[in-house]
Scaffold this motif. Structure first.
Motif, PDB file in Angstrom:
ATOM      1  N   ALA A   1       0.810  -1.221   0.000  1.00  0.00           N
ATOM      2  CA  ALA A   1       0.000   0.000   0.000  1.00  0.00           C
ATOM      3  C   ALA A   1       0.842   1.270   0.000  1.00  0.00           C
ATOM      4  CB  ALA A   1      -0.938  -0.003   1.205  1.00  0.00           C
ATOM      5  N   ASN A   2       2.031   1.257   0.633  1.00  0.00           N
ATOM      6  CA  ASN A   2       2.820   2.477   0.780  1.00  0.00           C
ATOM      7  C   ASN A   2       3.953   2.489  -0.232  1.00  0.00           C
ATOM      8  OD1 ASN A   2       4.169   4.760   1.608  1.00  0.00           O
ATOM      9  ND2 ASN A   2       3.990   4.285   3.783  1.00  0.00           N
ATOM     10  N   ASP A   3       3.777   3.263  -1.303  1.00  0.00           N
ATOM     11  CA  ASP A   3       4.781   3.318  -2.362  1.00  0.00           C
ATOM     12  C   ASP A   3       5.867   4.342  -2.060  1.00  0.00           C
ATOM     13  OD1 ASP A   3       5.757   2.400  -4.855  1.00  0.00           O
ATOM     14  OD2 ASP A   3       5.028   4.238  -5.810  1.00  0.00           O
ATOM     15  N   THR A   4       5.793   5.021  -0.921  1.00  0.00           N
ATOM     16  CA  THR A   4       6.805   6.013  -0.569  1.00  0.00           C
ATOM     17  C   THR A   4       7.946   5.401   0.228  1.00  0.00           C
ATOM     18  OG1 THR A   4       5.664   6.616   1.480  1.00  0.00           O
ATOM     19  CG2 THR A   4       5.049   7.815  -0.521  1.00  0.00           C
ATOM     20  N   LYS A   5       7.964   4.087   0.354  1.00  0.00           N
ATOM     21  CA  LYS A   5       9.019   3.412   1.106  1.00  0.00           C
ATOM     22  C   LYS A   5       9.724   2.395   0.227  1.00  0.00           C
ATOM     23  CE  LYS A   5       6.682   3.714   5.615  1.00  0.00           C
ATOM     24  NZ  LYS A   5       6.183   2.928   6.773  1.00  0.00           N
ATOM     25  N   HIS A   6      11.019   2.236   0.460  1.00  0.00           N
ATOM     26  CA  HIS A   6      11.750   1.148  -0.173  1.00  0.00           C
ATOM     27  C   HIS A   6      11.357  -0.170   0.494  1.00  0.00           C
ATOM     28  CE1 HIS A   6      14.355   3.340  -2.876  1.00  0.00           C
ATOM     29  NE2 HIS A   6      14.757   4.141  -1.917  1.00  0.00           N
TER      30      HIS A   6
ATOM     31  N   LYS B   1      14.641   6.837  -4.947  1.00  0.00           N
ATOM     32  CA  LYS B   1      13.683   7.781  -4.386  1.00  0.00           C
ATOM     33  C   LYS B   1      14.402   9.072  -4.023  1.00  0.00           C
ATOM     34  CE  LYS B   1      10.441   4.300  -2.641  1.00  0.00           C
ATOM     35  NZ  LYS B   1       9.398   4.563  -3.649  1.00  0.00           N
ATOM     36  N   ARG B   2      13.670  10.171  -4.166  1.00  0.00           N
ATOM     37  CA  ARG B   2      14.186  11.487  -3.777  1.00  0.00           C
ATOM     38  C   ARG B   2      13.469  11.930  -2.508  1.00  0.00           C
ATOM     39  NH1 ARG B   2      12.716  15.008  -8.060  1.00  0.00           N
ATOM     40  NH2 ARG B   2      10.830  15.552  -6.895  1.00  0.00           N
ATOM     41  N   TRP B   3      14.270  12.330  -1.516  1.00  0.00           N
ATOM     42  CA  TRP B   3      13.729  12.739  -0.222  1.00  0.00           C
ATOM     43  C   TRP B   3      14.039  14.211   0.010  1.00  0.00           C
ATOM     44  CZ3 TRP B   3      11.112   8.755   2.112  1.00  0.00           C
ATOM     45  CH2 TRP B   3      11.424   7.462   1.674  1.00  0.00           C
TER      46      TRP B   3
ATOM     47  N   ALA C   1      12.082  13.627   6.726  1.00  0.00           N
ATOM     48  CA  ALA C   1      12.315  13.570   5.283  1.00  0.00           C
ATOM     49  C   ALA C   1      11.027  13.123   4.608  1.00  0.00           C
ATOM     50  CB  ALA C   1      13.459  12.618   4.952  1.00  0.00           C
ATOM     51  N   THR C   2      10.722  13.734   3.471  1.00  0.00           N
ATOM     52  CA  THR C   2       9.502  13.425   2.734  1.00  0.00           C
ATOM     53  C   THR C   2       9.862  12.910   1.352  1.00  0.00           C
ATOM     54  OG1 THR C   2       8.337  15.201   3.893  1.00  0.00           O
ATOM     55  CG2 THR C   2       7.311  14.333   1.889  1.00  0.00           C
ATOM     56  N   CYS C   3       9.277  11.789   0.966  1.00  0.00           N
ATOM     57  CA  CYS C   3       9.519  11.243  -0.371  1.00  0.00           C
ATOM     58  C   CYS C   3       8.798  12.119  -1.394  1.00  0.00           C
ATOM     59  CB  CYS C   3       9.020   9.806  -0.459  1.00  0.00           C
ATOM     60  SG  CYS C   3       9.301   9.037  -2.071  1.00  0.00           S
ATOM     61  N   SER C   4       9.564  12.752  -2.285  1.00  0.00           N
ATOM     62  CA  SER C   4       8.973  13.662  -3.266  1.00  0.00           C
ATOM     63  C   SER C   4       8.962  13.092  -4.676  1.00  0.00           C
ATOM     64  CB  SER C   4       9.724  15.000  -3.263  1.00  0.00           C
ATOM     65  OG  SER C   4      11.108  14.808  -3.518  1.00  0.00           O
ATOM     66  N   ALA C   5       9.627  11.964  -4.915  1.00  0.00           N
ATOM     67  CA  ALA C   5       9.582  11.339  -6.245  1.00  0.00           C
ATOM     68  C   ALA C   5      10.161   9.937  -6.165  1.00  0.00           C
ATOM     69  CB  ALA C   5      10.353  12.162  -7.272  1.00  0.00           C
ATOM     70  N   THR C   6       9.628   9.048  -6.999  1.00  0.00           N
ATOM     71  CA  THR C   6      10.170   7.703  -7.177  1.00  0.00           C
ATOM     72  C   THR C   6      10.643   7.568  -8.615  1.00  0.00           C
ATOM     73  OG1 THR C   6       8.734   6.716  -5.494  1.00  0.00           O
ATOM     74  CG2 THR C   6       9.651   5.240  -7.151  1.00  0.00           C
TER      75      THR C   6
ATOM     76  N   GLY D   1      10.442  11.878 -11.785  1.00  0.00           N
ATOM     77  CA  GLY D   1      10.908  10.499 -11.852  1.00  0.00           C
ATOM     78  C   GLY D   1      11.037   9.975 -13.257  1.00  0.00           C
ATOM     79  N   THR D   2      11.147  10.862 -14.238  1.00  0.00           N
ATOM     80  CA  THR D   2      11.219  10.464 -15.637  1.00  0.00           C
ATOM     81  C   THR D   2      12.646  10.097 -16.023  1.00  0.00           C
ATOM     82  OG1 THR D   2       9.381  11.906 -16.221  1.00  0.00           O
ATOM     83  CG2 THR D   2      10.828  11.207 -18.012  1.00  0.00           C
ATOM     84  N   CYS D   3      12.818   8.914 -16.591  1.00  0.00           N
ATOM     85  CA  CYS D   3      14.122   8.505 -17.108  1.00  0.00           C
ATOM     86  C   CYS D   3      14.349   9.199 -18.445  1.00  0.00           C
ATOM     87  CB  CYS D   3      14.172   6.991 -17.279  1.00  0.00           C
ATOM     88  SG  CYS D   3      15.692   6.381 -18.037  1.00  0.00           S
ATOM     89  N   THR D   4      15.481   9.892 -18.578  1.00  0.00           N
ATOM     90  CA  THR D   4      15.751  10.630 -19.813  1.00  0.00           C
ATOM     91  C   THR D   4      16.550   9.829 -20.829  1.00  0.00           C
ATOM     92  OG1 THR D   4      17.680  11.628 -18.733  1.00  0.00           O
ATOM     93  CG2 THR D   4      15.615  12.875 -18.685  1.00  0.00           C
TER      94      THR D   4
END
Length: 756
Positions: free
Chosen positions: A29-34, A65-67, A74-79, A116-119
């Motif tokens: 359920a929690n995608d903000t955690k590894h 993840k970016r924190w 710390a807040t997860c701001s992107a995966t 979170g976009t791969c370039t």
């Protein structure tokens, strides 16, 4: 070891080609955690744009993840999700480009502050990519090393800049770089990734870029370090030597010997004069590259040293490794102090002002006090010791029980993760997997048992049912990865009544693999129809082949097998979770493996991105030829029975056929020599009565289904196997697996019983 990708035929091989697989990774359920151990860290200091510091973490779950960092939170701001295997290392190049490497053999670039976009994806290595190094001032240079013994130096700006070409030329160049006769170790093929990481055939760009190769390693490379100006590169690995290179040309300038085991961590000072190395021999060594020799050895740890970080002046070093300990050592005075003890081996360190981030094999990351600006404050607390010159001296101290006490007991704060799955079991119903109890066709946890004995719970959940193994599962990424391979994934069927599918006949057979694929690609199907300007069909999400565009038909690799089983019945796709949607890992005819959440598919992916058999199933409702789904058996009266049935010889029926249907078949075909008391009180064969003929024997003696599988009539006939009375709810496959237990055709016996 685990390998990513799919096998293809060698030129002269007679073995059948192994088709590419489709994997979906279930998300909690929690995608903000590894959900697996952390292999790497990188800190991005605040910029004028937002004034916020960021921490980047790369995990064995295949994501970064970016924190956004605060004082004590710390807040997860992107995966960042695109790698299909462990993320092994990450660096920041140019202050805005995040570069990561993975066991999927690729490097990927990302905009640090994006969503979170791969370039770009850089495919050059032949094996796991284990380490990266970047130049602080020469912002374009990044070096990569891996298990193949390869070291490449990349000009990131040049590598990610596409050339202006027509689409036809670009596709031709891509085919040469990936699948053609060109040497894949010489030409790097880059796929243009759109805003949601998908690859569009009509917008593909192939930029041929050749990185500089540093040739010399014969074995695996585990560590790299580069000076600030990008004029010096040091590498180390399993060969127990350090190699020094000029990254501008790839030429080797020196080789240094000293360690007696693998080199696992390297640091260079800003000038490139001094180098620190950590090794599996438990030693830290300081090298003077100008003198080309080791000037100091530090016996601080009692086991392998896997992580190093230095103060800005390069006067002190923080070190961690397999012994779970984080030490601070003064390189001049040799004074060392134990900062903290961890519960897991330390894999990487990142200094952040007066604190230090610690990554371990656990999924959480911890921030500890470090006094990076003035490390002498730590030594003033007492408890320090002098680092020895020989590794066995620290080991002896540890064995004697005089190991130092840690300075800090608790971290400043912790970014929590989800514990990785370490044990799982596919249950007999071939639908549920026990860790928590996962329903893999819905992609959700249906029950969390908490802390219980695994084997005991497995025994409690055992069901005597036999369903073919239509999928496989592993937990390499810390969560459940479900693998679908053709044709095995189409081998399992269930009745619609058993799956609670409404609006369909109870006896309709549902192919679990096909319906799962439809559920996984339901969002993609909707997006695809919107792009093609087509309406969604009333009977579900299946598109016919006539819906495909002329261009896709012209380039399609999908060919309908004339022997394929064409089951035209279409069931609604299985509904997968949209709150925590699974991610797909697969590959098509071009470009290599990719990964994306099912809700981020945009409908432009085609046979270049998906395996052909997946599209053939979902678009054309075609299934490949499969193993026999029937069960052959003999039906004989019990010894001494006066009742005979009209059918003779061997019978054949679907493996999922219930014994209740065999009972009804016997009742319909019975020839009675004498009346049986009370038979009509249970059921007659008069027209319109529930016990009337529902299975008829066709020319080959096959059953044709019709009766409800769970009909609860009080039976007047019993079916036996090996003298054991069978439950009416058992299937033929279950009887064969658990009661008959022989390779020969199944033998069933019947007898009439008096009504009770």
């Amino acid at each position: 070891m685990h390998r990513v990708g799919s096998a293809a035929n060698n030129g002269n091989s007679n073995r059948p080609r192994k088709e590419k697989r489709l994997t979906y990774v279930l998300s909690d359920a929690n995608d903000t955690k590894h959900c697996a151990g952390l292999n790497c860290l990188a800190v991005l200091q605040s910029s004028a744009s937002d004034g916020c510091n960021y921490l980047f973490t790369g995990s064995r779950d295949g994501t970064l993840k970016r924190w956004a960092l605060g004082e004590d939170a710390a807040t997860c701001s992107a995966t960042f999700e695109s790698h299909v295997d462990w993320v092994n290392d990450t660096v920041i190049a140019g202050g805005s480009t995040l570069v990561s490497c993975s066991s999927d053999t690729t490097l990927k670039t990302w905009n640090c502050l994006s969503d979170g976009t791969c370039t770009r994806t850089l495919r050059q290595h032949s094996d796991y990519v284990t380490c990266l190094a970047a130049a602080e001032k020469n912002t374009n240079w990044v070096a990569s090393g891996g298990l193949g013994g390869e070291v490449f130096i990349w000009d990131i700006e040049a590598a990610v800049t596409p050339l202006s070409k027509s689409s036809d030329v670009m596709e031709d160049d891509c085919s040469i770089g990936i699948n053609g006769s060109a040497n894949p170790l010489t030409i790097s093929s880059l796929r243009t990734v759109s805003s949601n990481n998908s690859i569009n055939a009509s917008t593909k760009q192939c930029h041929i870029y050749v990185p500089i190769t540093a040739k010399g390693h014969k074995e695996s490379v585990y560590a790299l370090a580069m000076n600030d100006s990008g004029t010096l590169l040091v590498s180390g690995g399993t060969e127990k030597v350090l190699r020094v290179w000029d990254p501008r040309t790839g030429s080797k300038t020196m080789k240094l010997r000293g360690h007696i085991d693998n080199t696992r961590a390297l640091l260079l000072d800003s000038t490139g004069r001094y180098c620190l190395s950590g090794s599996s021999d438990s030693m830290i060594r300081l090298w003077d590259l100008g003198q080309q020799r080791c000037v100091h050895s530090y016996a601080v740890h009692t086991d392998s040293v896997w992580a190093l970080a230095s103060t800005p002046t390069f006067g002190h070093v923080y070190s961690g490794g397999r012994d779970l300990s984080l030490y601070l050592t003064d390189l001049t005075t040799r004074e060392s102090i134990l900062l903290c003890k961890k519960e897991h081996p330390i894999l990487q360190l990142a200094l952040d002002d007066d604190s230090i981030w610690v990554a371990t094999t656990d999924s959480s990351v911890h921030r500890w006090p470090a006094e990076g600006q003035n490390p002498q404050k730590v030594f003033q607390r007492g408890g320090s010791f002098l680092a020895g010159n020989l590794s066995f001296s620290r080991a002896r101290v540890s064995l004697e029980g005089t190991a130092p006490a840690p300075v800090y007991k608790e971290p400043i704060f912790t970014i929590p993760g989800t514990p990785a799955i370490v044990q799982h079991e596919i249950l007999n119903n071939r639908r549920d997997v026990l860790t928590k109890l996962w329903d893999i066709i819905k992609g959700i946890v249906i029950e969390d048992y908490g802390q219980v004995a695994f084997d005991e719970k497995k025994e409690q959940l055992f069901e005597m049912v036999s369903i073919p193994s239509w999928f496989t599962v592993d937990a390499r990424l810390g969560s459940l990865s479900v693998h679908l391979d053709t044709p095995q994934c189409f081998s399992a069927e269930m009745y619609s009544a058993d799956l609670n599918i409404t609006g369909k006949s109870e006896d309709d057979k549902v192919n679990l693999g096909r319906e799962t694929l439809k559920g996984l690609l339901a969002h993609w199907m909707t997006k695809r129809r919107q792009r093609l300007g087509l309406q969604t069909p009333a009977n579900g999400n299946v598109l016919s082949r006539k819906d495909t565009t002329p261009r896709s038909l012209a380039h399609s690799r999908i060919e309908v097998d004339g022997n394929a089983l064409n089951d035209s019945t279409v069931y609604p796709p299985f509904e997968l979770s949209t709150v925590s949607p699974p991610s797909i890992i697969t590959e098509g005819s071009q470009g290599g493996p990719w990964r994306k959440k099912i809700t981020e598919l945009d409908g432009i992916e085609d046979e270049k991105d998906f395996p052909w058999w997946v599209l053939d199933c979902v678009l054309n409702n075609q299934l490949p030829s499969r193993e026999n789904t029937k069960c052959s058996f003999y039906l004989h009266p019990c010894e001494g029975s006066a009742v005979q049935i009209l059918t003779q010889g061997k019978l054949s029926a679907p493996r999922i056929l219930r014994i209740q249907k065999v009972i009804n078949y016997v009742k319909e075909k019975m020839v009675l020599d004498k009346p049986i008391d009370n038979l009509n009180t249970i059921g007659t064969f008069a027209p319109g009565i529930g016990g009337q003929l529902q299975h008829s024997a066709v020319g080959d003696g096959s059953f044709q289904s019709g009766l409800k599988p769970r009909q609860k009539l009080r039976p007047s006939v019993e079916i036996l196997c090996n003298n054991q009375v069978l439950s009416p709810d058992m299937s033929l496959a279950t009887v064969r697996a658990y009661i008959w237990k022989k390779p020969e055709d199944l033998v069933l016996n019947y007898r009439v019983i008096q009504g009770r």
